[in-house]
Design a protein around this motif. Structure first.
Motif, PDB file in Angstrom:
ATOM      1  N   ARG A   1      71.144-121.386 -78.759  1.00 61.41           N
ATOM      2  CA  ARG A   1      70.101-121.309 -79.789  1.00 61.41           C
ATOM      3  C   ARG A   1      68.693-121.383 -79.201  1.00 61.41           C
ATOM      4  NH1 ARG A   1      69.486-125.227 -82.699  1.00 61.41           N
ATOM      5  NH2 ARG A   1      70.877-126.779 -81.770  1.00 61.41           N
ATOM      6  N   GLN A   2      68.551-122.064 -78.083  1.00 65.42           N
ATOM      7  CA  GLN A   2      67.225-122.274 -77.503  1.00 65.42           C
ATOM      8  C   GLN A   2      66.930-121.353 -76.321  1.00 65.42           C
ATOM      9  OE1 GLN A   2      69.672-124.574 -77.737  1.00 65.42           O
ATOM     10  NE2 GLN A   2      68.952-126.493 -78.634  1.00 65.42           N
ATOM     11  N   ALA A   3      67.888-120.511 -75.942  1.00 67.71           N
ATOM     12  CA  ALA A   3      67.753-119.733 -74.703  1.00 67.71           C
ATOM     13  C   ALA A   3      66.502-118.866 -74.687  1.00 67.71           C
ATOM     14  CB  ALA A   3      68.993-118.871 -74.488  1.00 67.71           C
ATOM     15  N   ALA A   4      66.212-118.199 -75.778  1.00 64.95           N
ATOM     16  CA  ALA A   4      65.037-117.316 -75.799  1.00 64.95           C
ATOM     17  C   ALA A   4      63.758-118.107 -75.548  1.00 64.95           C
ATOM     18  CB  ALA A   4      64.958-116.582 -77.137  1.00 64.95           C
ATOM     19  N   ALA A   5      63.651-119.285 -76.166  1.00 68.07           N
ATOM     20  CA  ALA A   5      62.460-120.119 -75.975  1.00 68.07           C
ATOM     21  C   ALA A   5      62.390-120.649 -74.543  1.00 68.07           C
ATOM     22  CB  ALA A   5      62.463-121.279 -76.969  1.00 68.07           C
ATOM     23  N   VAL A   6      63.534-121.005 -73.958  1.00 69.35           N
ATOM     24  CA  VAL A   6      63.557-121.505 -72.582  1.00 69.35           C
ATOM     25  C   VAL A   6      63.125-120.419 -71.608  1.00 69.35           C
ATOM     26  CG1 VAL A   6      65.078-122.277 -70.712  1.00 69.35           C
ATOM     27  CG2 VAL A   6      65.288-123.284 -72.991  1.00 69.35           C
ATOM     28  N   LEU A   7      63.659-119.215 -71.775  1.00 70.87           N
ATOM     29  CA  LEU A   7      63.315-118.113 -70.880  1.00 70.87           C
ATOM     30  C   LEU A   7      61.826-117.776 -70.991  1.00 70.87           C
ATOM     31  CD1 LEU A   7      66.465-115.909 -71.550  1.00 70.87           C
ATOM     32  CD2 LEU A   7      65.938-117.127 -69.431  1.00 70.87           C
ATOM     33  N   ALA A   8      61.305-117.824 -72.202  1.00 64.74           N
ATOM     34  CA  ALA A   8      59.870-117.565 -72.387  1.00 64.74           C
ATOM     35  C   ALA A   8      59.032-118.672 -71.756  1.00 64.74           C
ATOM     36  CB  ALA A   8      59.550-117.441 -73.879  1.00 64.74           C
ATOM     37  N   ALA A   9      59.461-119.924 -71.919  1.00 64.68           N
ATOM     38  CA  ALA A   9      58.719-121.045 -71.323  1.00 64.68           C
ATOM     39  C   ALA A   9      58.710-120.951 -69.805  1.00 64.68           C
ATOM     40  CB  ALA A   9      59.344-122.367 -71.762  1.00 64.68           C
ATOM     41  N   ASN A  10      59.796-120.451 -69.210  1.00 61.62           N
ATOM     42  CA  ASN A  10      59.866-120.319 -67.758  1.00 61.62           C
ATOM     43  C   ASN A  10      58.851-119.330 -67.211  1.00 61.62           C
ATOM     44  OD1 ASN A  10      61.921-122.178 -67.549  1.00 61.62           O
ATOM     45  ND2 ASN A  10      63.549-120.683 -67.232  1.00 61.62           N
ATOM     46  N   LEU A  11      58.360-118.434 -68.060  1.00 65.93           N
ATOM     47  CA  LEU A  11      57.384-117.432 -67.633  1.00 65.93           C
ATOM     48  C   LEU A  11      55.950-117.854 -67.940  1.00 65.93           C
ATOM     49  CD1 LEU A  11      59.270-114.212 -68.792  1.00 65.93           C
ATOM     50  CD2 LEU A  11      59.044-115.078 -66.464  1.00 65.93           C
ATOM     51  N   ALA A  12      55.794-119.004 -68.576  1.00 68.73           N
ATOM     52  CA  ALA A  12      54.455-119.482 -68.930  1.00 68.73           C
ATOM     53  C   ALA A  12      53.830-120.240 -67.769  1.00 68.73           C
ATOM     54  CB  ALA A  12      54.541-120.387 -70.161  1.00 68.73           C
TER      55      ALA A  12
END
Length: 426
Positions: free
Chosen positions: A150-161
């Protein structure tokens, strides 16, 4: 400015060859004027952060792979400027071309200009590619999606921030509010991190020399999530504390700050070079004599004198999958096979240091990983094998409960990804 692009390409090339960003960057900066350091860092970190996407774009633009590693890295640096940086396109192309060897200049020029002409189509193709779309290797993306669907999309986006610039205030010497005012007096704005009493998040990163009182130990640079370790350890006056895998010493220093009346603090690390970093960290704060530093493998406590510790901190070596935004080279250097190897090492460390803990004592297990094999599965297996251990629930306003611990995901409350578990000896 072609020199700074060349140095950034050298850094990227070294990381692609297997060297860490922490090791590669300082040598490059030494060859540049101080005024160009920030741009070199932005080029190096940014190119590695977006490597998988940039590599995809480069493959679409090249008829044949670029065999020269330095030119390959320079092409990636050039593409990063055009795709992700607010650099004037003509300057990005001209200066990157100028940084290339004479024979490679026509190639770099053609690649970058082709990207400019075909940008929309290339970026659309990148969005459709599994690795390129989120700029993560396939195995790491799959692991994150399996662990956190459920959180994967947010985690992947945070990793690029870009990671926040957080500091830990030495509350034994100054209040957080008072230190925030000192920052403001120097034109530096900071916000309090609600979940972490000692943490301030600055609006922009600054050299440590600009932080008031840094040289005197009033403040340390440390992500808010890492600042949770000392409070969870809950040290008390007169106790003996063991910090294994202690380098670079931020948590060791925080322990000493949180309770100056400890009987003894022993900091162990396998690297003599990294222990020097611990020594320097403690010396800066004026507490170098309050901790005993030992160079040893945490899996072999043959140095132990038989006196038990009331508190043990195990900041375990891990995949560092929770701090990718701060160390983007992790996405290139880590391999899927590392997960099992690191999990085995963590088990060995836990089993080795558990006998050193006094009855009724507390062991705090910490990783900066998102992967269950290194976190809740590790603790579940340990509890099954050690009947004299029990998990202590962590009740907090941060992270989420995961079996026998608590997990912070990257970007949650703007913190890095960390896992914490508290164990007590029955």
């Amino acid at each position: 400015m072609s020199g700074v692009r060349l140095r950034a390409a050298e850094v990227v090339g070294q990381v692609l060859a297997g060297r860490s960003l922490t090791e590669a960057l300082p040598a490059a900066l030494c060859q540049l004027p101080v005024k160009e350091h920030a741009f070199c860092k932005a080029l190096s970190f940014g190119t590695l952060r977006w490597y998988h996407r940039l590599e995809f774009l480069l493959r679409q633009l090249c008829v044949r792979p670029i065999k020269d590693p330095k030119i390959h890295a320079l092409a990636l640096v050039g593409l990063h400027q055009l795709a992700f940086m607010a650099v004037k396109p003509h300057a990005a192309v001209a200066e990157t071309v100028a940084a290339a060897k004479p024979w490679a200049r026509p190639l770099i020029n053609a690649l970058l200009r082709a990207y400019q002409r075909q940008r929309d189509a290339l970026e659309k193709a990148a969005e459709a590619d599994y690795e390129a779309s989120v700029s993560h290797s396939a195995w790491l993306r799959q692991r994150i999606e399996q662990a956190w669907p459920r959180q994967a999309a947010a985690v992947l986006a945070a990793n690029l921030a870009h990671p926040p610039f957080a500091v830990r205030v030495n509350l034994a010497r100054v209040s957080r509010a008072a230190y925030a005012q000192r920052l403001l007096a120097q034109g530096l704005k900071a916000q309090e991190v609600a979940a972490v009493d000692s943490a301030l998040r600055l609006d922009r990163p600054v050299p440590v020399e600009e932080l008031p009182g840094f040289a005197q130990g009033l403040v340390s640079v440390q992500d808010a999530a890492a600042q949770l370790a000392a409070p969870l350890l809950a040290v008390q006056p007169g106790q003996r504390v063991l910090d294994v895998c202690a380098a670079p010493g931020g948590k060791t220093l925080h322990i000493l700050e949180s309770c100056p009346e400890l009987a003894e603090v022993v900091a162990v690390d396998v690297s003599q070079e990294r222990l020097q970093g611990v020594r320097e960290n403690l010396a800066r704060a004026g507490v170098a004599g309050k901790a005993r530093l030992i160079c040893a493998d945490a899996r072999d406590p043959s140095w132990w004198d038989g006196r038990h510790f009331e508190r043990i901190l195990v900041d375990a070596p891990c995949t560092a999958s929770g701090v990718v935004r701060r160390h983007p080279d992790i996405k290139l250097l880590r391999r899927e096979s590392d997960v099992a190897a690191l999990a085995a090492r963590q088990r060995e460390i836990l089993s080795a240091v558990w006998p050193l803990l006094a009855r009724g004592g507390r062991l705090l297990y910490v990783t900066c990983s998102l992967l269950p094999e290194e976190n809740e599965a590790q603790i579940r297996a340990f509890l099954a094998e050690h009947p004299d251990a029990r998990a202590v629930p962590i009740h907090a306003a941060w992270g989420q409960v995961t079996g026998w611990g608590r997990q912070i995901l990257p970007g949650e409350q703007d913190m890095d990804g960390f896992f914490y578990a508290c164990l007590e000896k029955c």
